[in-house]
Design a protein around this motif. Structure first.
Motif, PDB file in Angstrom:
ATOM      1  N   THR A   1      36.574  47.967  45.981  1.00 25.93           N
ATOM      2  CA  THR A   1      35.561  47.268  46.768  1.00 25.93           C
ATOM      3  C   THR A   1      35.746  47.644  48.226  1.00 25.93           C
ATOM      4  O   THR A   1      36.783  48.174  48.637  1.00 25.93           O
ATOM      5  CB  THR A   1      35.685  45.743  46.628  1.00 25.93           C
ATOM      6  N   VAL A   2      34.739  47.367  49.008  1.00 21.04           N
ATOM      7  CA  VAL A   2      34.787  47.714  50.428  1.00 21.04           C
ATOM      8  C   VAL A   2      35.929  46.963  51.097  1.00 21.04           C
ATOM      9  O   VAL A   2      36.641  47.511  51.933  1.00 21.04           O
ATOM     10  CB  VAL A   2      33.433  47.389  51.107  1.00 21.04           C
ATOM     11  N   GLN A   3      36.185  45.733  50.722  1.00 14.57           N
ATOM     12  CA  GLN A   3      37.251  44.957  51.336  1.00 14.57           C
ATOM     13  C   GLN A   3      38.615  45.526  50.992  1.00 14.57           C
ATOM     14  O   GLN A   3      39.509  45.518  51.812  1.00 14.57           O
ATOM     15  CB  GLN A   3      37.171  43.503  50.875  1.00 14.57           C
ATOM     16  N   GLN A   4      38.769  46.038  49.773  1.00 17.14           N
ATOM     17  CA  GLN A   4      40.061  46.577  49.374  1.00 17.14           C
ATOM     18  C   GLN A   4      40.385  47.848  50.136  1.00 17.14           C
ATOM     19  O   GLN A   4      41.521  48.082  50.503  1.00 17.14           O
ATOM     20  CB  GLN A   4      40.087  46.864  47.876  1.00 17.14           C
TER      21      GLN A   4
ATOM     22  N   SER B   1      46.959  41.118  27.793  1.00 19.83           N
ATOM     23  CA  SER B   1      46.175  42.348  27.982  1.00 19.83           C
ATOM     24  C   SER B   1      44.714  42.013  28.293  1.00 19.83           C
ATOM     25  O   SER B   1      44.189  40.975  27.898  1.00 19.83           O
ATOM     26  CB  SER B   1      46.258  43.225  26.731  1.00 19.83           C
ATOM     27  N   LEU B   2      44.056  42.924  29.036  1.00 26.92           N
ATOM     28  CA  LEU B   2      42.648  42.753  29.417  1.00 26.92           C
ATOM     29  C   LEU B   2      41.753  43.465  28.420  1.00 26.92           C
ATOM     30  O   LEU B   2      42.152  44.451  27.798  1.00 26.92           O
ATOM     31  CB  LEU B   2      42.414  43.350  30.809  1.00 26.92           C
ATOM     32  N   SER B   3      40.555  42.976  28.327  1.00 33.72           N
ATOM     33  CA  SER B   3      39.564  43.699  27.515  1.00 33.72           C
ATOM     34  C   SER B   3      39.198  44.983  28.268  1.00 33.72           C
ATOM     35  O   SER B   3      39.390  45.066  29.486  1.00 33.72           O
ATOM     36  CB  SER B   3      38.321  42.828  27.302  1.00 33.72           C
TER      37      SER B   3
ATOM     38  N   ALA C   1      38.109  47.892  33.390  1.00 35.08           N
ATOM     39  CA  ALA C   1      37.253  48.780  34.186  1.00 35.08           C
ATOM     40  C   ALA C   1      36.863  48.097  35.491  1.00 35.08           C
ATOM     41  O   ALA C   1      36.811  48.746  36.543  1.00 35.08           O
ATOM     42  CB  ALA C   1      36.025  49.171  33.383  1.00 35.08           C
ATOM     43  N   LYS C   2      36.601  46.790  35.462  1.00 31.44           N
ATOM     44  CA  LYS C   2      36.268  46.057  36.683  1.00 31.44           C
ATOM     45  C   LYS C   2      37.442  46.062  37.662  1.00 31.44           C
ATOM     46  O   LYS C   2      37.256  46.159  38.863  1.00 31.44           O
ATOM     47  CB  LYS C   2      35.889  44.608  36.362  1.00 31.44           C
ATOM     48  N   GLN C   3      38.641  45.931  37.129  1.00 29.34           N
ATOM     49  CA  GLN C   3      39.827  45.916  37.976  1.00 29.34           C
ATOM     50  C   GLN C   3      40.026  47.254  38.686  1.00 29.34           C
ATOM     51  O   GLN C   3      40.580  47.301  39.774  1.00 29.34           O
ATOM     52  CB  GLN C   3      41.080  45.591  37.141  1.00 29.34           C
TER      53      GLN C   3
END
Length: 139
Positions: A126-129, A113-115, A120-122
Motif C-alpha cells: 500500500t502507499v502507506q507501507q 495459516s491464511l487462505s 495475496a492481500k497481505q
C-alpha cells in the motif's frame, strides 16, 4: 542456681571435636559433657557466633567421617550407599536423567495459516507501507 551460660566453657572445641571423631556427637550429650543444660546449650549455639563456629566445625568433622564410611561401603559394592552418595553429593537420581535440569527447551508458537486470498492481500503493498507521497502540495 548458677549464672546462665553465654558461651561455651574453655576447652569446648577440643572436647566437641573429640566427641565427633568418636561418633558421640549430639546436642544432648554435648551439653551434658560441657556441664550445660540443653536449653542453654542451644541458646549459646544460636546467639554466640564463636560457639556456633565451634559447634559447626564439630558437626563438619562428624559429617566428613560419615561420608567417608559411606564412600568406603559404596566402593566395596554397596549399591544403596552408592545411590545415596550420587544423590546427595552429585545431584543424580534414578528418578531423573542426568542433566535433565540443564536442558533448554524452545517453543515456537505459529499463527494459523491464511487462505490463499488473504495471503495475496497481505502481499499487496500500500502507499502507506512504501512511504511515498507523490501528491503535489495543493497550495
Amino acid at each position: 542456681m548458677g549464672r546462665p551460660f553465654e558461651k561455651f566453657p574453655p576447652g569446648a572445641r577440643a572436647h566437641l571435636e573429640s566427641m565427633a571423631c568418636n561418633g558421640l556427637l549430639s546436642e544432648s550429650t554435648a551439653a551434658t559433657s560441657l556441664g550445660m543444660p540443653l536449653a542453654q546449650f542451644r541458646q549459646v549455639v544460636r546467639d554466640h557466633a564463636p560457639s556456633r563456629l565451634v559447634w559447626d566445625n564439630a558437626l563438619a568433622i562428624e559429617r566428613d567421617q560419615l561420608l567417608k564410611a559411606l564412600y568406603d561401603k559404596a566402593v566395596q559394592g554397596d549399591v544403596n550407599a552408592a545411590k545415596i552418595l550420587l544423590a546427595t553429593r552429585h545431584g543424580m537420581s534414578e528418578k531423573s536423567p542426568v542433566g535433565a535440569q540443564e536442558r533448554v527447551q524452545i517453543v515456537f508458537h505459529l499463527p494459523a495459516s491464511l487462505s490463499p486470498a488473504d495471503y495475496a492481500k497481505q502481499l499487496q503493498p500500500t502507499v502507506q507501507q512504501i512511504g511515498h507521497d507523490d501528491e503535489p502540495d495543493a497550495a
